[in-house]
Design an enzyme around this catalytic site. Structure first.
Site, mmCIF file in Angstrom:
data_model
loop_
_atom_site.group_PDB
_atom_site.id
_atom_site.type_symbol
_atom_site.label_atom_id
_atom_site.label_comp_id
_atom_site.label_asym_id
_atom_site.label_seq_id
_atom_site.Cartn_x
_atom_site.Cartn_y
_atom_site.Cartn_z
ATOM 1 C CB ALA A 211 -0.909 -0.006 1.211
ATOM 2 C CG ASN A 212 -0.074 4.631 -1.791
ATOM 3 O OD1 ASN A 212 -0.853 5.437 -1.297
ATOM 4 N ND2 ASN A 212 -0.341 3.970 -2.908
ATOM 5 N NE ARG A 213 4.881 7.028 4.496
ATOM 6 C CZ ARG A 213 5.020 6.285 5.591
ATOM 7 N NH1 ARG A 213 4.029 6.196 6.459
ATOM 8 N NH2 ARG A 213 6.150 5.631 5.817
ATOM 9 C CB SER A 214 -2.911 7.920 -0.933
ATOM 10 O OG SER A 214 -4.118 8.554 -1.247
ATOM 11 C CB ALA A 277 -1.520 7.296 -4.283
#
Ligand code: CTP
Length: 403
Positions: A211-214, A277
């Site tokens: 995943a990512n920080r969006s 993102a």
């Protein structure tokens, strides 16, 4: 200036949400409205008449029996010398008074005496909102023809409790005011928009993912801003912890492939704003069962495959929307990379931002963007994500109307 020349009587009743009324005053005045404030006694426990008066550039009315206030305008004139009465926040107590025709203080007396449309923005603890007397009062007020915006779902400022009761955001209230006072001001009415937002989750096995920080804050705000201008909006959201915006359709997805499918399913559209993102890679052959660690042996490497590029697909699609907006999250060479993405992805405009960790943009409430198009680069100041959304939505409306 959608509200030029419009006169709003703003009644502020008691509640922690009163702090948002200060911003509401600013937003209404920015759009050309004049604001005359009335505050209940309880409201003055949360914010001061001094602050309210300074922002409104107006006398603040607080007392039913003040000789000064009554000589100045009087509560009957106060109730009628306006185009709209807005009550924000509308407390459970004030709405109970309204529902029963009580008039023992200035706000309730004005509300009983007015012959103008009334817009209520309720705010209270979720348990109070759901309480049987409040439910009955809300029904009565609706039957009396009072307009209502919110309350929204979310966390309460004071207790951290989740549920319905949070006051609508100032910009949402402004949109409701505009639709009541200037119903022609919906330049995107009849237009369809697709917005992607949030991260994607790419499974490794049933319990793990990439995943990512969006946070989805910017994308959700843009979807809401387009809807406020009248667009028919489909928001395709990856996994986020924020609420679905009001007034539009939200489709929840997890992976990039699901996001692409949902976006294609929402075509045709006039506008596409790809804010998500999207994870660039997915795990090939994600395990069907939880991967166990085997004593003494190194973990198997993850085989990755590139995900479909949703913006690029839309930018080159046979049913390409008229106006395609991409985002560029960069940590260096923001302009150059933005320009490259404009070209490669077939977008009309790229909204580029610097997401280096020290900017606090990813996951935060503010944003500082550059708009990159064929016409050149435009730099916007540091703004709240809601304000970036509102400006971008107006820009899109202007582009579509050839303005
Ligand atoms: N985007 C997309 N699908 C992808 C990757 C990106 O739709 N698989 C969109 C994003 O929503 C955004 C734009 O493309 O509007 C740019 O995203 P960004 O992550 O900045 O760029 P990438 O294309 O991933 O390029 P790079 O990783 O090289 O910066």
């Amino acid at each position: 200036m959608e509200l030029a020349g419009k006169r709003v009587l703003l009644i502020i009743s008691g509640g922690i949400a009163a702090y948002k009324s200060l911003d509401l005053i600013r937003r209404l005045r920015e759009r050309g409205a004049s604001v005359r404030p009335v505050m209940s006694r309880a409201a003055q426990e949360f914010i001061t008449p001094l602050a309210v008066g300074a922002l409104a550039a107006s006398h603040v009315y607080t007392d039913l029996f003040s000789r000064e206030d009554e000589q100045d305008v009087g509560h009957i004139r106060l109730a009628r010398d306006c185009d709209l009465v807005v009550v924000a926040p509308a407390s459970a107590d004030l709405m109970a008074k309204m529902a029963h025709g009580l008039a023992d203080d200035l706000p309730s007396a004005v509300l009983l005496a007015t012959d103008r449309p009334v817009l209520l923005a309720p705010a209270m603890n979720p348990v109070m909102w759901n309480a049987a007397p409040t439910r009955r009062n809300i029904e009565t007020l609706k039957a009396d023809g009072r307009h209502m915006i919110g309350p929204m779902r979310g966390e309460m400022a004071e207790s951290g409790e989740a549920g319905t009761g949070r006051m609508a955001e100032p910009l949402e209230i402004v949109a409701a005011v505009v639709s009541l006072l200037a119903p022609g001001e919906r330049p995107l009415a009849g237009r369809r928009a697709i917005v992607t937002s949030g991260p994607t989750h790419e499974p490794i096995d049933p319990v793990r993912y990439i995943a990512n920080r969006s946070s989805g804050k910017q994308g959700h705000a843009i979807a809401a801003a387009l809807a406020r201008l009248g667009a028919d909006v489909t928001l395709v959201s990856g996994p986020v912890t924020i609420a679905d915006p009001a007034g539009l359709r939200t489709i929840h997805v997890e992976t990039a492939e699901q996001m692409l499918e949902a976006v294609l399913g929402a075509l045709p559209a006039d506008i596409a704003v790809m804010v998500a993102a999207v994870a660039d890679w997915r795990v090939v052959g994600a395990a069907g069962q939880k991967i166990k660690k085997l004593p003494g042996s190194a973990p198997a490497p993850l085989a990755l495959a590139e995900n479909p590029d949703i913006l690029k697909t839309i930018g080159h699609h046979a049913e390409r929307p008229t106006y395609v907006v991409g985002f560029a999250a960069e940590t260096q060479d923001v302009e150059e990379n933005g320009r490259r993405k404009l070209q490669a992805k077939g977008a009309d405009i790229i909204v580029a931002n610097d997401v280096s960790p020290d900017t606090g943009i990813m996951g935060g409430d503010r944003n500082r963007v550059k708009l990159i198009s064929k016409a050149g680069v435009e730099e916007w100041p540091d703004l709240g994500k809601d304000e970036v959304a509102a400006r971008l939505a107006s820009r899109i409306a202007a582009e579509l109307s050839g303005g």
